[in-house]
Structure formats: C-alpha cells, structure tokens
Design a protein around this motif. Structure first.
Motif, short mmCIF file in Angstrom:
data_model
loop_
_atom_site.label_atom_id
_atom_site.label_comp_id
_atom_site.label_asym_id
_atom_site.label_seq_id
_atom_site.Cartn_x
_atom_site.Cartn_y
_atom_site.Cartn_z
N ALA A 46 0.88 -1.31 0.13
CA ALA A 46 -0.04 0.01 0.02
C ALA A 46 0.90 1.18 0.12
CB ALA A 46 -0.91 0.02 1.08
N ILE A 47 0.29 2.30 -0.24
CA ILE A 47 0.98 3.62 -0.15
C ILE A 47 -0.13 4.47 0.79
CG2 ILE A 47 2.00 3.78 -2.55
CD1 ILE A 47 -0.17 5.70 -3.32
N TRP A 48 0.54 5.34 1.53
CA TRP A 48 0.07 6.22 2.36
C TRP A 48 0.47 7.68 1.90
CZ3 TRP A 48 3.41 7.05 7.62
CH2 TRP A 48 2.95 8.53 8.05
N LEU A 49 -0.49 8.47 1.60
CA LEU A 49 -0.16 9.90 1.07
C LEU A 49 -0.33 10.51 2.37
CD1 LEU A 49 -2.69 9.96 -1.99
CD2 LEU A 49 -0.22 9.88 -2.22
N SER A 50 0.70 11.38 2.40
CA SER A 50 0.63 12.75 3.40
C SER A 50 -0.26 13.84 2.84
CB SER A 50 1.75 13.01 3.74
OG SER A 50 2.94 12.33 4.41
N PRO A 51 -1.01 14.44 3.73
CA PRO A 51 -2.08 15.30 3.15
C PRO A 51 -1.93 16.00 2.12
CG PRO A 51 -1.65 15.68 5.45
CD PRO A 51 -0.37 14.98 4.87
N ILE A 52 -3.16 16.04 1.29
CA ILE A 52 -3.12 16.55 -0.18
C ILE A 52 -4.04 17.54 -0.07
CG2 ILE A 52 -2.09 14.86 -1.39
CD1 ILE A 52 -4.93 14.00 -2.10
N PHE A 53 -4.91 17.86 1.04
CA PHE A 53 -6.22 18.75 1.26
C PHE A 53 -5.87 20.38 1.00
CE2 PHE A 53 -6.19 14.88 3.95
CZ PHE A 53 -7.03 14.08 3.17
N GLN A 54 -6.91 20.69 0.81
CA GLN A 54 -6.99 22.28 0.77
C GLN A 54 -6.32 22.75 2.10
OE1 GLN A 54 -10.11 24.50 -0.95
NE2 GLN A 54 -10.06 25.81 0.33
N SER A 55 -5.24 23.69 2.07
CA SER A 55 -4.49 24.16 3.23
C SER A 55 -3.80 25.59 2.91
CB SER A 55 -3.69 23.16 3.76
OG SER A 55 -2.60 23.58 4.53
N ILE A 96 -4.75 7.35 2.87
CA ILE A 96 -4.57 8.89 2.96
C ILE A 96 -4.61 9.57 4.39
CG2 ILE A 96 -5.58 9.09 0.65
CD1 ILE A 96 -8.07 10.30 2.20
N ASP A 97 -3.78 10.52 4.76
CA ASP A 97 -3.87 11.08 6.09
C ASP A 97 -5.15 11.77 6.43
OD1 ASP A 97 -2.08 11.75 8.33
OD2 ASP A 97 -0.49 12.08 6.76
N GLN A 98 -5.44 11.67 7.52
CA GLN A 98 -6.58 12.31 8.21
C GLN A 98 -6.06 13.22 9.44
OE1 GLN A 98 -10.64 12.13 6.70
NE2 GLN A 98 -8.56 12.63 5.51
N VAL A 99 -6.19 14.44 9.18
CA VAL A 99 -5.77 15.34 10.41
C VAL A 99 -6.92 15.89 11.03
CG1 VAL A 99 -4.35 17.31 10.71
CG2 VAL A 99 -3.96 15.94 8.71
N PHE A 196 -6.99 5.03 6.37
CA PHE A 196 -6.43 6.09 6.85
C PHE A 196 -5.30 5.93 7.71
CE2 PHE A 196 -11.18 6.47 6.60
CZ PHE A 196 -11.35 7.55 5.32
N ARG A 197 -4.60 6.88 7.58
CA ARG A 197 -3.37 7.10 8.40
C ARG A 197 -4.01 8.05 9.54
NH1 ARG A 197 0.03 11.79 10.01
NH2 ARG A 197 1.83 10.91 11.31
N LEU A 198 -4.35 8.16 10.66
CA LEU A 198 -4.82 8.93 11.67
C LEU A 198 -3.71 9.96 12.26
CD1 LEU A 198 -7.56 6.82 13.02
CD2 LEU A 198 -7.96 8.66 11.21
#
Length: 549
Positions: A46-55, A96-99, A196-198
C-alpha cells in the motif's frame, strides 16, 4: 484468509517531495501517479499519502482548511481519482492522512466559531476564559514552542492549539464534531480509499476540567530540554480515556467498507506502547497503531525487544505498525550511522530488521535509496519548529527533501523548476536510475528482500519469541503453521560469534555477513542471518550484558 494490512508493508509518500510535473518545484498527484511503478516494484502492499487537502500550508498541509477538497498545489480531484485507479490496477492499496485533531484557522468551522460565543459552532473548538490576571487557563504548552493558548478578542477567550497558532484544536467532547469528522472519512471511503493514517490520534480529547499538567521527571544533572514541551508530563492535554470510545466509532464506520484499514499515530513519550495496545485490541477499535519508539536514537537489542514484548503483553490481540523513518524525524541512516561500518550494510540490516518484527511496517520514501538526513541551511528552512529552535533543533526539512530520480545534476529529475527544498549532493549520488542499474544497490536489495519475505508466512503474521541474548545481538523466532524462521542480528560494526544449535542448513542466502561453521555463527559488521527451517534452533550469546531470565 489473512487481512491484507496484517503484516503488510506500507510506503509513505510525501507528495511535496515525490515528483513535480508542472515545474512549480512542488510535487503533485500526477507526479505520484507517474512514479507508482517504482513503488509497486518494491513489493509493498500500500501507499500512504501525506496530506493533499486544501490548506494554507502553514504546517505543510497538516493545517486543513477544507477536508474534502484537493489543494491546487497537488492537482485536482480528477487527479486523485486517476491515482486511485492506477494504484489499484498495480495491486496497491491507498491510505490517506486524516488530520482530525485540529483544523487550519482558515477552516470555515473555525472562522465561524471564533466570531462569538453564541454561533452554531461556538463549541466546536476548545475555548476557555482567561484567569483573572488575563493569563491562559492552564500551563499547557504547544508542541511547536510557546503556550498552547491564543487570545481571541472577538470572543474574549483563549483557544487551544497543540501545534501552531494557525492549528486550533477541535472539541471532540462535542458529539457534533465527532459526527462531522466521521462524515469526512465517509466521503473519502466512498471515493475509493482503502483506509486512513490518523494523525496525532491520541490528541483528539483534552481534559474537560483543563487541569494543569505535572512536570516531567528530570535528573538534576541533565540540562533542560531544547523544547519546553518536553518538560511536562502531558497527563491532561492529550491521551484521555474518552478517546477509546471514539476509536470504536471509527472502526464501526470502517467495518462498513470491506478491506479498509486504519493506522493511528500515537505521540506520547510516557505511555505510547500501552496506548498502541489499547487502541488496537479487542477487534473493535483501530486496526493498527504506531508510535515514535523506533524513530529515535536508540539502537540496541534490549530497546527493540522490550518495546515489542511490552506491546503484545499489553494487547495480545492488538496489532502494531513499526517504522524507522518518516516525515517527522531524522532519517535512520543518519541517526544510527555510528552503529555501522558502512551505509550499505546499515541500510540492508535496517530493512531486514524492521520487516522481521511482528507487526505491519511503514517505509518512508527514499529509505530504499539509503538517503541520509540532508544538511539544511538556516536560509533554506521552511519548517516552523526548526526556525524557532535553531540550531539545537533543525526541524524536519532534512528528511523532507525531494526524491532524486535521475542521474546527473540536482534536482535529479524531481522538477524542471526550483525545488521547494534543495536536493543535496549526497542525495543526488543515490538516485533511482543509478541504483536500478546496479544489481548490488540498496534499492535492488529492498526489492529482493521484500519479495523474499512474502514467501514466508511466519515473517508476515507469525508469532514472535525472543532468545535470551545479550548486547549487541537480537535474536528471535517467528512462528507459523507453515514453519518457523529464526532471525539473528548483530547490531554493531564489530564482528562476533553466536552459538546456534539445531540448525539443519546454512543461513538463507538473503542473509548478510553471516557464516555457519558447526554451532558457531560468525556475524560480521551489521550481519544478520535467517534460518528458514528454524523450528529446532536455539540461539545463545552472552555478549557484553547478557539478559537475565
């Protein structure tokens, strides 16, 4: 049938630094998709994507202003969908990261909450009145320096922020907040993500009474910590018991989407391993958790053994996820260099060691190349805590520099423009193209080893039992119905001899600097040996400090 994540290998992608395709010097989602073949070639799951969300990018995307929008720095939602499809076609899951513990101060939820004390989201964040003298309500500090409270004139109150001032903490004591973040997770699950990576999963709840944290124990002969945050025991500002019930809500949601998973980041210096066990045991909370136990400078047999044993003692049916490097710490090739004769030997031992522990694994981009920590100059810094605590703490930029893909001059194919962080010469020399062409490279060893590991169920999800060896030897048996594998590691740059009884064959060729003659196993610097037919093997080594018991 084994769940894919149990014993799986997850590859962390830091999108900013993976591959840029539009020349702005910042990696993007089309770049990640372009390099998925490289990731798949490693043999990861698997891959884990660090945050890609609007910021606003005050903390490089860990300050989210819209949880369900892709930041234009990284591309579009269509780019994300295409990435998911391509990854799945290659057999890769996408996490995906969830912050969720905090938002950006530009998030609409906070912009409404800060207006007054009567709006619809007035209690969605952690607000508190000042003391009579105007000071903050308690002594809680910020992880990034200074106090964890910021004054808001429009409300006449302080708000709580565990990290930057621009990252106000959500109030998870409010059920509406819990429902809102669960809705965010549901949105991405419907989009096709596999889990999710929390981020900072133990930071969700704070003590509702806002009690002061006690001081951390510090021997008087030691200097004060560089960061005052480390001078407290964070008994009340995080890791609260209410968190467990929310973990159950997360799991209940994920269980509605078959084959999805969760891995929580536990940041707590006092009780990280017990929390990892608590958050993953019982089958009704998170699937996996990791902490910073193996992300520091300790590189001893006792350290690795004690943490793994402590986890499974505290949560026999829980599941850990171990890592040696990530986007928050100095790369392990630099942290542990003093324990090795050569970078190549350390690099091979590190991946063998990490992926032989019982649990799942996170590999960080560039780890497969043997990248050391980059030496970032002050004028090149982007990381807020690095700027604040320089030079005693140089921040996290040194582990976040771009991937070197091509041979030649920097930035080695990462971008056609100026990279957001520099590619240093020592990284340039370790580029992917050059290592692809070298059969003896660390990159090709990663591929061979990870695929060899998949052939042995004991190394994927088997039980673990440690032999009573002294430093610097770590030896253990991985056990499964399909056969045992005995693993022996010399965690030092010096050659030594270990007694091995009951071996019916030589160590597997995947081993390093290992030779068996009778009962004597010679292990060279950072040597390691695998015995696949290991059910009758016993390993002894008195060493410098033989373990009692």
């Amino acid at each position: 049938m084994r769940e894919w994540w149990r014993g799986g290998v997850i590859y962390q992608v830091y999108p900013r630094s993976f591959q840029d395709t539009n020349g702005d010097g910042i990696g993007d989602l089309p770049g990640v998709m372009r390099r998925l073949d490289h990731i798949a070639s490693l043999g990861v799951d698997a891959i884990w994507l660090s945050p890609i969300f609007q910021s606003p990018q005050a903390d490089m995307g860990y300050d989210v202003s819209d949880y369900i929008a892709v930041d234009r720095l990284f591309g579009t939602m269509e780019d994300f969908d295409a990435l998911i499809d391509r990854a799945h076609a290659l057999g890769l899951k996408v996490i995906i990261d969830q912050v969720l513990s905090h938002t950006s101060d530009q998030h609409p939820w906070f912009r409404e909450s800060r207006l007054n004390r009567t709006n619809a989201r007035a209690d969605w964040f952690v607000w508190a009145d000042p003391k009579k003298d105007g000071s903050p309500p308690n002594n809680w500090p910020s992880v990034f320096g200074g106090r964890a409270w910021e004054w808001n004139p429009s409300r006449g109150q302080y708000y709580f922020h565990n990290f930057l001032i621009e990252q106000p903490d959500l109030n998870f004591h409010n059920p509406k907040v819990q429902d809102a973040v669960l809705d965010v997770m549901r949105f991405w699950l419907e989009r096709g993500v596999d889990g999710f990576r929390l981020d900072t999963v133990n930071y969700y709840f704070h003590d509702a009474q806002l009690r002061n944290n006690p001081p951390a124990r510090r021997p008087e002969h030691l200097p004060y910590a560089v960061n005052p945050y480390d001078m407290q025991e964070h008994r009340y500002s995080k890791s609260q018991p209410e968190n467990v019930e929310f973990m159950r809500k997360v799991r209940k949601l994920l269980d509605r989407y078959p084959n999805t998973t969760s891995v929580g980041e536990v940041g707590d210096s006092h009780k990280a391993v017990p929390l990892m066990a608590e958050y993953t045991s019982g089958g009704d909370k998170l699937h996996m958790c990791y902490s910073f136990e193996f992300l520091g400078n300790a590189f001893t047999a006792e350290h690795f053994r004690s943490r793994i044993e402590a986890f499974f003692k505290a949560g026999k049916d829980g599941w850990p996820c171990w890592s040696f490097s990530n986007h928050d710490v100095n790369r392990h090739m630099t942290r542990w260099a003093e324990h090795a004769r050569s970078p190549a030997e350390l690099g091979r031992q590190a991946v063998a060691l990490l992926t032989s522990f019982r649990g799942s694994v996170c590999l960080y981009q560039g780890e497969e190349l043997g990248l050391p920590e980059a030496d970032i100059l002050y004028e090149e810094l982007t990381d807020p805590p690095g700027k604040r605590f320089w030079p005693e703490y140089k921040g996290r930029d040194g582990c976040r520099t771009p991937m070197p893909w091509d041979e030649g001059e920097t930035p080695n194919g990462f971008t056609s423009g100026k990279p957001w962080l520099p590619v240093k010469p020592e990284h340039s020399a370790l580029n992917v193209t050059g290592q692809n062409a070298d059969e003896a490279s660390l990159l090709n060893f990663y591929r061979r080893f990870l695929n060899w590991r998949k052939q042995h169920d004991a190394l994927v999800d088997g039980d673990i039992a440690f032999f009573k060896t002294g430093e610097p030897v770590l030896a253990f048996r991985r056990k499964s119905a399909d056969g045992d594998v005995v693993c022996v590691f010399n965690l030092s740059p010096e050659a030594l001899t270990v007694t091995v009884e009951g071996a019916s064959s030589d160590p597997d060729p995947i081993s390093q600097n290992a030779e068996l003659q009778g009962k004597r196993l010679s292990l060279g610097p950072n040597g390691f040996a695998y015995f696949v037919a290991g059910s009758g093997i016993e390993v002894t080594f008195k060493g410098k400090a033989a373990r009692k018991g």
